[in-house]
Enzyme design. Structure first.
Site, short mmCIF file in Angstrom:
data_model
loop_
_atom_site.label_atom_id
_atom_site.label_comp_id
_atom_site.label_asym_id
_atom_site.label_seq_id
_atom_site.Cartn_x
_atom_site.Cartn_y
_atom_site.Cartn_z
N LYS A 113 0.84 -1.21 0.00
CA LYS A 113 0.00 0.00 0.00
C LYS A 113 0.88 1.26 0.00
O LYS A 113 0.56 2.24 -0.66
CB LYS A 113 -0.93 0.01 1.23
CG LYS A 113 -2.19 -0.83 1.05
CD LYS A 113 -3.20 -0.08 0.21
CE LYS A 113 -4.51 -0.75 -0.07
NZ LYS A 113 -4.64 -2.13 -0.24
N LYS A 195 -3.16 -12.41 -7.73
CA LYS A 195 -4.42 -12.85 -7.12
C LYS A 195 -5.58 -11.99 -7.62
O LYS A 195 -5.39 -10.82 -7.97
CB LYS A 195 -4.31 -12.79 -5.59
CG LYS A 195 -4.29 -11.41 -5.03
CD LYS A 195 -4.53 -11.37 -3.53
CE LYS A 195 -4.51 -9.90 -3.12
NZ LYS A 195 -4.96 -9.58 -1.83
N LYS A 198 -9.94 -6.69 -5.63
CA LYS A 198 -10.89 -5.63 -5.93
C LYS A 198 -10.24 -4.52 -6.76
O LYS A 198 -10.90 -3.82 -7.50
CB LYS A 198 -11.45 -5.05 -4.63
CG LYS A 198 -12.34 -6.03 -3.88
CD LYS A 198 -12.68 -5.51 -2.49
CE LYS A 198 -13.40 -6.57 -1.68
NZ LYS A 198 -13.09 -6.50 -0.25
P1 TYM Z 1 -10.71 -8.45 2.05
O1 TYM Z 1 -11.90 -7.57 2.22
O2 TYM Z 1 -9.64 -8.01 1.10
O3 TYM Z 1 -11.16 -9.90 1.59
C1 TYM Z 1 -12.15 -10.64 2.27
C2 TYM Z 1 -11.76 -12.11 2.27
O4 TYM Z 1 -11.57 -12.57 0.93
C3 TYM Z 1 -10.31 -13.26 0.85
N1 TYM Z 1 -9.75 -13.06 -0.50
C4 TYM Z 1 -9.27 -14.05 -1.27
N2 TYM Z 1 -9.19 -15.38 -1.06
C5 TYM Z 1 -8.67 -16.13 -2.06
N3 TYM Z 1 -8.24 -15.62 -3.26
C6 TYM Z 1 -8.30 -14.29 -3.51
N4 TYM Z 1 -7.91 -13.81 -4.68
C7 TYM Z 1 -8.84 -13.45 -2.47
N5 TYM Z 1 -9.04 -12.10 -2.39
C8 TYM Z 1 -9.60 -11.89 -1.16
C9 TYM Z 1 -9.44 -12.61 1.91
O5 TYM Z 1 -8.38 -13.47 2.28
C10 TYM Z 1 -10.43 -12.38 3.02
O6 TYM Z 1 -10.57 -13.53 3.82
N6 TYM Z 1 -7.96 -7.54 6.14
C11 TYM Z 1 -9.09 -8.26 5.62
C12 TYM Z 1 -10.41 -7.93 6.33
C13 TYM Z 1 -10.43 -8.13 7.81
C14 TYM Z 1 -10.43 -9.36 8.52
C15 TYM Z 1 -10.52 -8.99 9.89
C16 TYM Z 1 -10.38 -10.68 8.14
C17 TYM Z 1 -10.49 -7.13 8.74
N7 TYM Z 1 -10.56 -7.64 9.98
C18 TYM Z 1 -10.54 -9.96 10.89
C19 TYM Z 1 -10.39 -11.65 9.14
C20 TYM Z 1 -10.47 -11.28 10.49
C21 TYM Z 1 -9.27 -7.92 4.17
O7 TYM Z 1 -8.83 -6.90 3.71
O8 TYM Z 1 -10.08 -8.78 3.49
#
Ligand code: TYM
Length: 331
Positions: A113, A195, A198
């Site tokens: 980032k 990967k 978004k």
């Molecule tokens: P975020 O919002 O980017 O994504 C949500 C979930 O989707 C999974 N994910 C993927 N899994 C497999 N392949 C991909 N290409 C892929 N892209 C996204 C992410 O691993 C995630 O599980 N920091 C976290 C949000 C968060 C969180 C938490 C998660 C905040 N607090 C506490 C667990 C526990 C995030 O940005 O996820």
């Protein structure tokens, strides 16, 4: 017997894509019966990249709708919004004293980032993994169903919880990333270059909100080549990726046919992509339509939000009491 506690979160920064679904949300839906589940829309986390907050409300409503359409049942799990639970912010404050600048600066997501938004390297971005830890520990959760990209954040969460326990006494069980004992999942973008995410090129990402024709168009554009020239060759990554997507949505006999065609050097990628596109459309379109209907039912969404808030706050308040007692801020 008391069920194990599960927490996971997702940022309201864009449409839910196939990576979110197969990396995380599918497991969330499957875990609801067996575990005590908390699922959180992490709106505070999304502020670290300074989005236009006039769109936040709509994004949060859409995300909740997509999660429910994907199988989350607000009667069976606690589905809530992070900013509805101020106890998370208090826990974040205590945990910030357990986190060191050096380790935060070394976090992969922070470095990425910082590279992509050099004019906005704010303290919230640096301490993002600490807030994530607070999300998990506020319910004293042990299992955190996430995709592969969150592995490092989960290791940090364990470390912060462990340090807190050492300093103030055992309050938190140590959380771990969860995928039913299997490796965490990483869904690649359609060109196989990284990967699915978004912020990636939208034509390389499949969203649950994409209409049928757009899904077909994206899949038909996916990178292929002239096909293998030697029997049983190793698949290039972008081809492996198409097979990987088939594994998620197609029948076993369909996959076996294309595997055999590949191994015998007679595969026609055009046919394979057409099949994959139809299977993907059949998988995604019911979720999309259900999400649209839920998003239009504002009364239902308000009820879900309120119910989630009440349940999440009750659990969070109990933890904060333990934390305050342990730290010694109980006068
Ligand atoms: P975020 O919002 O980017 O994504 C949500 C979930 O989707 C999974 N994910 C993927 N899994 C497999 N392949 C991909 N290409 C892929 N892209 C996204 C992410 O691993 C995630 O599980 N920091 C976290 C949000 C968060 C969180 C938490 C998660 C905040 N607090 C506490 C667990 C526990 C995030 O940005 O996820």
């Amino acid at each position: 017997m008391k069920k194990e506690v599960v927490l996971s979160g997702i940022r309201p920064t864009g449409f839910v894509h196939l990576g979110n679904y197969f990396g995380a949300v599918r497991n969330w839906a499957n875990m609801q019966k067996e575990y005590d589940c908390y699922f959180c829309v992490v709106d505070w986390h999304s502020l670290t990249t300074h989005p236009d907050t006039r769109e936040l409300r709509q994004h949060v409503h859409r995300l909740l709708s997509e999660l429910i359409a994907s199988g989350l049942d607000p009667e069976q799990c606690v589905l809530y919004i992070q900013s509805d639970v101020p106890e998370i912010a208090e826990l974040y404050l205590y945990l910030n004293m357990m986190a060191y600048k050096g380790e935060l600066e070394k976090t992969t997501t922070f470095k990425d980032k910082a590279r992509s938004q050099p004019d906005n390297i704010n303290a919230g971005l640096l301490t993002y993994p600490v807030l994530q830890t607070a999300d998990i520990l506020i319910h004293r959760a042990t299992n955190v169903p996430v995709g592969k990209d969150q592995e490092q954040h989960l290791e940090m969460a364990r470390n912060f919880a462990d340090r807190f326990n050492h300093r103030y006494g055992d309050v938190f069980p140590l959380p771990k990333a969860f995928n039913y004992g299997k490796d965490l999942i990483k869904i690649m973008s359609l060109d196989g270059s990284g990967k699915m995410s978004k912020s990636e090129n939208q034509m390389n990402t499949l969203y649950l909100a994409d209409d049928d024709d757009l899904l077909r168009k994206k899949i038909m554009k996916a990178k292929t080549d002239g096909g293998p020239t030697e029997a049983n060759s190793i698949k290039p990554e972008y081809i492996q990726n198409l097979f990987g997507l088939m594994q998620l949505v197609s029948h076993a006999d369909v996959i076996a046919k294309f595997e055999a065609d590949f191994n015998n050097c007679v595969i026609r990628y055009g046919d394979m992509k057409k099949q994959l596109a139809e299977d993907m459309v059949n998988f995604i379109s019911p979720i999309r339509e259900k999400a649209k209907a839920i998003e239009n039912d504002k009364d239902y969404l308000s009820k879900v939000i309120k119910q989630g808030r009440d349940k999440a706050r009750a659990s969070a308040a109990a933890t904060i009491q333990l934390v305050r007692n342990a730290v010694g801020v109980n006068y």
